[in-house]
Motif scaffolding. Structure first.
Motif: not given
Length: 73
Positions: A65-69
């Motif tokens: 989640d921290s690497r995808t938008t």
């Protein structure tokens, strides 16, 4: 094997002492497992193996989640 949003992970629990399990999260790159990267070797212990596995899965989801938008319409 734990898959989240197309990312593949190995979630394990290493037994340290009785009632102490260390969550471990490994990212698999390529298939079947051409390369692996350790993402989490927590210093926090869990009381059960199941708890440690759940913790590793939660950390995998946070990592993705921290690497995808997500685009909002």
């Amino acid at each position: 094997m734990f898959v989240y949003r197309g990312y593949h992970f190995l979630c394990t629990a290493e037994k340290e002492k009785p009632a102490q399990f260390r969550p471990v999260l490994i990212r698999q790159l390529g298939w079947p497992s051409e390369k692996t990267v350790v993402l989490l070797g927590d210093t926090d212990f869990c009381r059960t193996e199941a708890e440690a596995l759940r913790h590793a899965e939660q950390q995998a989801m946070k990592w993705v989640d921290s690497r995808t938008t997500i685009e909002m319409s």
